[in-house]
Write a protein that holds these residues in place. Structure first.
Motif, short mmCIF file in Angstrom:
data_model
loop_
_atom_site.label_atom_id
_atom_site.label_comp_id
_atom_site.label_asym_id
_atom_site.label_seq_id
_atom_site.Cartn_x
_atom_site.Cartn_y
_atom_site.Cartn_z
N ASN A 28 45.08 3.53 44.29
CA ASN A 28 44.24 2.71 44.95
C ASN A 28 44.37 1.18 44.81
N GLY A 29 44.43 0.55 45.84
CA GLY A 29 44.83 -0.84 46.05
C GLY A 29 45.99 -1.19 46.17
N SER A 30 47.13 -0.33 46.26
CA SER A 30 48.55 -0.53 46.38
C SER A 30 48.80 -0.78 47.84
N ARG A 31 47.92 -0.59 48.67
CA ARG A 31 48.06 -1.15 49.88
C ARG A 31 46.80 -1.57 50.57
N LYS A 32 46.58 -2.92 51.21
CA LYS A 32 45.54 -3.54 51.40
C LYS A 32 45.64 -3.78 53.04
N HIS A 33 44.77 -3.54 53.74
CA HIS A 33 44.74 -3.88 55.10
C HIS A 33 43.63 -4.69 55.42
N GLU A 34 44.17 -5.66 56.27
CA GLU A 34 42.83 -6.73 56.61
C GLU A 34 42.47 -6.69 58.17
N SER A 35 40.95 -6.55 58.21
CA SER A 35 40.56 -6.36 59.51
C SER A 35 40.26 -7.74 60.31
N SER A 36 41.26 -8.03 61.33
CA SER A 36 40.84 -9.22 61.82
C SER A 36 39.33 -9.57 62.44
N ARG A 37 38.90 -8.56 62.73
CA ARG A 37 37.69 -8.28 63.53
C ARG A 37 36.32 -8.79 62.62
N LEU A 38 36.57 -8.16 61.61
CA LEU A 38 35.58 -8.51 60.40
C LEU A 38 35.97 -9.38 59.24
N GLN A 39 37.11 -9.82 59.43
CA GLN A 39 37.43 -10.64 58.52
C GLN A 39 37.50 -10.02 56.87
N GLU A 40 37.56 -8.90 56.71
CA GLU A 40 37.40 -8.07 55.58
C GLU A 40 38.93 -7.40 55.15
N ILE A 41 38.99 -7.20 53.81
CA ILE A 41 40.37 -6.72 53.49
C ILE A 41 39.80 -5.10 52.70
N PHE A 42 40.26 -4.24 53.21
CA PHE A 42 40.05 -2.70 52.70
C PHE A 42 41.32 -2.24 51.98
N ASN A 43 41.38 -1.41 51.24
CA ASN A 43 42.07 -0.59 50.55
C ASN A 43 42.34 0.60 51.14
N VAL A 44 43.39 0.92 51.64
CA VAL A 44 43.77 2.01 52.50
C VAL A 44 45.03 2.69 51.93
N SER A 45 45.11 4.11 52.48
CA SER A 45 46.28 5.01 52.12
C SER A 45 47.37 4.69 52.89
N LEU A 46 48.18 5.57 53.24
CA LEU A 46 49.32 5.26 54.25
C LEU A 46 49.11 5.59 55.61
N ALA A 47 47.77 5.64 55.97
CA ALA A 47 47.37 5.76 57.39
C ALA A 47 47.64 4.52 58.31
N ASP A 48 47.91 4.56 59.49
CA ASP A 48 48.15 3.52 60.35
C ASP A 48 47.32 2.29 60.04
N GLY A 49 46.23 2.44 59.93
CA GLY A 49 45.19 1.18 59.80
C GLY A 49 44.01 1.37 58.95
N TYR A 50 43.18 2.30 59.03
CA TYR A 50 41.83 2.51 58.30
C TYR A 50 41.77 3.83 57.85
N PRO A 51 41.07 4.08 56.90
CA PRO A 51 41.04 5.27 56.04
C PRO A 51 40.52 6.57 56.74
N TYR A 52 39.44 6.28 57.87
CA TYR A 52 39.09 7.48 58.21
C TYR A 52 38.97 7.06 59.94
N LEU A 53 39.09 8.37 60.66
CA LEU A 53 39.07 8.25 62.09
C LEU A 53 38.00 9.48 62.58
N LEU A 54 37.22 9.00 63.10
CA LEU A 54 35.84 9.91 63.63
C LEU A 54 35.74 9.94 65.31
N ILE A 55 35.72 11.26 65.81
CA ILE A 55 35.85 11.47 67.17
C ILE A 55 34.62 12.47 67.39
#
Length: 264
Positions: A128-155
């Motif tokens: 955890n922490g080996s990959r960080k993704h920055e949200s330009s919309r929120l200007q926040e940085i998230f620890n993410v897996s190897l998913a495309d962008g974010y940890p979870y997708l809800l539909i």
């Protein structure tokens, strides 16, 4: 408490771009469900591999049991331990994000290379922490897996039903590779969810998910179709991005299950 918004399906995708696993319950972690997209295939130049270029990847089916992951492709099967890895650390990119990974083992990489027809390696995110993704919309940085962008997708279920009403050939939710499917009463109302709780877990909505050509890959046979992206682009195109489902993050660790109600 709503009686409408109930979890109907839960999925994880242990190896990025391979088939998913349907679960009755799952444990949340900061970078996604436990064992969700912790592994990824990379080519000889350490570039990530996905169904966008290699549709056959959808025909590799994982299962998890007894601390091992087994992969079935056609009539062949291979397995490795969840905790298994070599020592050498590699730096790879998941789109614009750098991530530290380790190869699982030589035998597993060789097995995938044989069945895909070119040299590749199966790697695992280091921690955890080996990959960080920055949200330009929120200007926040998230620890993410190897998913495309974010940890979870809800539909929401109504989003799919609304789309299927417009399609000649109906599709399943598997086209969109969700983590959480929720019963809804209006199409795309999940876009406007803010903070909410499922089971023991508090979630935060980040932004609707922009979709690519990968949703046109039929997971049943790996064939590329024209739909649903063609139809979706007619009514879900926002700022040149075709939206379907929403990206969320968990704010704590816990368990969620099919049948849990969303509490807003």
């Amino acid at each position: 408490m709503s009686t409408i918004h109930v979890v109907t399906e839960i999925y994880i995708y242990p190896i990025k771009s391979l088939a998913g696993i349907s679960l009755q319950s799952a444990k949340t972690e900061e970078m996604g469900f436990e064992n969700d997209r912790r592994w990824m295939l990379i080519d000889a130049e350490n570039q990530m591999l996905t169904q966008r270029e290699h549709r056959i990847m959808s025909q590799f089916y994982p299962q998890i049991e007894g601390g091992k992951i087994s992969i079935t492709f056609e009539d062949q099967k291979h397995e490795f331990s969840i905790d298994e890895s070599l020592e050498n650390i590699l730096e790879v990119n998941v789109w614009d994000d750098k991530s530290e990974v380790v190869e699982v083992n030589n035998e597993t990489s060789k097995w995938f290379s044989q069945h895909l027809g070119f040299e590749c390696k199966l790697v695992k995110i280091l921690k955890n922490g080996s990959r960080k993704h920055e949200s330009s919309r929120l200007q926040e940085i998230f620890n993410v897996s190897l998913a495309d962008g974010y940890p979870y997708l809800l539909i929401g279920t109504e989003s799919l039903d609304f789309l299927n009403d417009k399609l000649d050939e109906k599709i399943t939710i598997k086209r969109f590779r969700p983590n959480i499917v929720v019963r809804t009463k209006k199409a795309h109302e999940e876009d406007d969810f803010t903070n909410f709780k499922i089971g023991e877990v508090q979630f935060k909505n980040i932004k609707p998910c922009g979709r690519c050509v990968m949703v046109n890959n039929d997971p049943e046979n790996g064939r590329l179709k024209k739909e649903p992206l063609k139809t979706l682009s007619k009514y879900r195109n926002v700022d040149n991005s075709v939206l379907f489902g929403t990206n969320i993050v968990s704010l704590n660790t816990g368990n969620i299950s099919v049948g849990d109600t969303i509490v807003f």
